[in-house]
Design a protein around this motif. Structure first.
Motif, short mmCIF file in Angstrom:
data_model
loop_
_atom_site.label_atom_id
_atom_site.label_comp_id
_atom_site.label_asym_id
_atom_site.label_seq_id
_atom_site.Cartn_x
_atom_site.Cartn_y
_atom_site.Cartn_z
N SER A 9 -3.34 18.78 39.11
CA SER A 9 -3.75 20.50 39.86
C SER A 9 -1.70 21.08 39.48
O SER A 9 -1.62 22.01 39.60
N ALA A 10 -1.83 21.00 38.17
CA ALA A 10 -1.06 21.63 37.30
C ALA A 10 0.80 21.19 37.86
O ALA A 10 1.82 22.20 37.85
N GLN A 11 1.01 20.40 38.79
CA GLN A 11 2.08 20.30 39.77
C GLN A 11 2.91 19.51 38.36
O GLN A 11 2.75 17.68 37.83
N LEU A 12 4.50 19.50 38.15
CA LEU A 12 5.40 18.38 37.70
C LEU A 12 6.47 17.44 38.59
O LEU A 12 6.42 18.10 39.70
N VAL A 13 6.58 16.96 37.60
CA VAL A 13 7.46 16.23 38.70
C VAL A 13 9.08 16.53 38.66
O VAL A 13 9.39 17.66 37.63
N PRO A 14 9.85 16.97 39.81
CA PRO A 14 10.85 17.19 40.10
C PRO A 14 11.72 16.86 38.46
O PRO A 14 11.78 16.71 38.23
N GLY A 15 12.17 18.13 37.87
CA GLY A 15 12.92 18.33 37.09
C GLY A 15 11.91 18.33 35.41
O GLY A 15 12.97 18.49 34.76
N ALA A 16 11.26 18.55 35.51
CA ALA A 16 10.51 18.33 33.92
C ALA A 16 10.02 19.94 34.10
O ALA A 16 10.26 20.67 34.30
N GLN A 17 10.74 20.13 32.40
CA GLN A 17 10.15 20.89 31.84
C GLN A 17 8.65 21.56 31.30
O GLN A 17 8.39 20.25 30.58
N LEU A 18 7.95 22.39 31.84
CA LEU A 18 7.23 23.16 31.30
C LEU A 18 6.55 22.59 30.07
O LEU A 18 5.31 22.00 29.96
N ALA A 19 7.10 23.08 29.40
CA ALA A 19 7.59 23.24 27.69
C ALA A 19 6.89 21.94 27.16
O ALA A 19 6.26 21.26 26.36
N LEU A 20 8.20 21.02 28.13
CA LEU A 20 8.21 19.61 27.49
C LEU A 20 6.93 18.52 28.00
O LEU A 20 5.89 17.81 27.02
N VAL A 21 6.48 18.99 29.05
CA VAL A 21 5.11 18.38 30.24
C VAL A 21 3.55 19.05 28.36
O VAL A 21 2.84 18.09 28.93
N LYS A 22 4.05 20.22 29.21
CA LYS A 22 2.82 20.27 27.87
C LYS A 22 2.48 19.29 26.38
O LYS A 22 1.37 19.35 25.90
N ALA A 23 3.44 19.80 25.60
CA ALA A 23 3.25 18.82 24.75
C ALA A 23 3.05 17.03 25.60
O ALA A 23 2.47 16.84 23.95
N ASN A 24 3.62 16.89 25.67
CA ASN A 24 3.12 15.23 26.09
C ASN A 24 1.78 15.31 26.55
O ASN A 24 1.06 14.40 26.33
N LEU A 25 1.36 15.67 27.53
CA LEU A 25 -0.01 16.33 27.66
C LEU A 25 -1.31 16.25 26.84
O LEU A 25 -1.96 15.57 26.20
N ALA A 26 -0.42 17.03 25.58
CA ALA A 26 -1.43 17.67 24.26
C ALA A 26 -1.99 16.14 23.69
O ALA A 26 -2.11 15.44 22.80
N LYS A 27 -0.13 15.63 23.00
CA LYS A 27 -0.15 14.32 22.42
C LYS A 27 -0.74 12.95 23.04
O LYS A 27 -1.94 12.54 22.81
N LEU A 28 -0.97 12.93 24.56
CA LEU A 28 -1.18 12.05 25.18
C LEU A 28 -3.02 12.41 25.30
O LEU A 28 -3.50 11.04 25.00
N PHE A 29 -3.54 13.47 25.24
CA PHE A 29 -5.25 13.78 25.77
C PHE A 29 -5.43 14.74 24.49
O PHE A 29 -6.58 14.43 24.54
N GLN A 30 -4.60 13.98 23.48
CA GLN A 30 -5.39 14.98 21.62
C GLN A 30 -5.65 16.27 22.38
O GLN A 30 -7.02 16.40 21.52
N ALA A 31 -5.41 17.09 22.95
CA ALA A 31 -5.98 18.22 23.26
C ALA A 31 -5.31 19.58 22.85
O ALA A 31 -4.14 19.42 22.32
N ASP A 32 -6.39 20.31 22.51
CA ASP A 32 -6.04 22.05 21.93
C ASP A 32 -5.81 22.83 22.64
O ASP A 32 -5.20 22.53 24.29
N GLU A 33 -4.85 23.77 22.90
CA GLU A 33 -4.12 25.13 23.47
C GLU A 33 -5.23 25.28 24.45
O GLU A 33 -5.08 25.65 25.90
N GLN A 34 -6.73 25.26 24.80
CA GLN A 34 -7.87 26.11 25.28
C GLN A 34 -7.62 24.57 26.58
O GLN A 34 -7.69 25.05 27.80
N ARG A 35 -8.06 23.19 25.91
CA ARG A 35 -7.73 22.66 26.96
C ARG A 35 -6.32 22.69 27.84
O ARG A 35 -6.65 21.93 29.56
N LEU A 36 -5.16 22.24 27.43
CA LEU A 36 -3.93 22.55 27.89
C LEU A 36 -3.63 24.06 28.75
O LEU A 36 -3.30 23.51 29.42
#
Length: 192
Positions: A9-36
């Motif tokens: 639900s777009a919730q981040l771990v406390p202290g996590a940076q949004l840009a870094l989490v998006k990059a990690n999930l893009a690599k993890l799910f091999q997702a493009d900008e639209q899916r992110l």
């Protein structure tokens, strides 16, 4: 055996940076900008369903390492059963309500010109008793229902500065110059 689903639900771990989490999930799910963008829209998105407990924990921990908080929900929870109400009784034919579009003579006199006053059939429709409905008829089949477009006025142009040349006269076009003679290359020789 219990079955689980993983949701985000777009919730981040406390202290996590949004840009870094998006990059990690893009690599993890091999997702493009639209899916992110869909993942981080704030809505609850089910990532994986029908997992056993070990698989659900693996997904949860992987997403937590990436900086995202995953929701693990058990699919085998008791489902609340809803009892349907009985169908309403059939109305008697002699008690048929009057149509909502009936117009009384008194209401027609009170209505402004070009308006139709609707007579109410019950207390719900009484709230709309003072609302005037447009008196619009239905055109016969094949009639043109659009208003005629008015003729556009001719633009006011001053053409007094122009004149017409007689038929067949030269309109001032420039004549093409004759082609230049080819250059003299008789003095050029090739060496062997």
């Amino acid at each position: 055996m219990a079955r689980y689903e993983i949701a985000f639900s777009a919730q981040l771990v406390p202290g996590a940076q949004l840009a870094l989490v998006k990059a990690n999930l893009a690599k993890l799910f091999q997702a493009d900008e639209q899916r992110l963008a869909l993942l981080f829209s704030g809505r609850r998105i089910v990532i994986k369903s029908n997992l056993d407990a070990a698989g659900a924990e693996k997904y949860r921990s992987t997403l937590e390492r990436a900086g995202a908080v995953a929701e693990v929900a058990c699919l085998d929870d008791d489902v609340e059963e809803i009892e349907l109400a009985a169908a309403p009784a059939e109305p008697r034919p002699e008690a048929a309500p009057a149509p909502a579009y009936a117009v009384s003579a008194e209401a027609a006199e009170r209505a402004p010109a070009g308006r139709m006053q609707v007579e109410t059939r019950d207390e719900y429709m009484a709230a709309f008793a003072e609302v005037g409905a447009p008196d619009v008829g239905i055109a016969p089949l094949g009639d043109d229902v659009q208003d005629d477009k008015p003729d556009a006025p001719a633009p006011a142009l001053d053409l007094s500065q122009f004149s017409l040349a007689p038929a067949g006269s030269d309109m001032g076009e420039l004549k093409k110059a004759p082609a230049a003679p080819p250059p003299d290359i008789s003095h050029i020789k090739l060496q062997e």
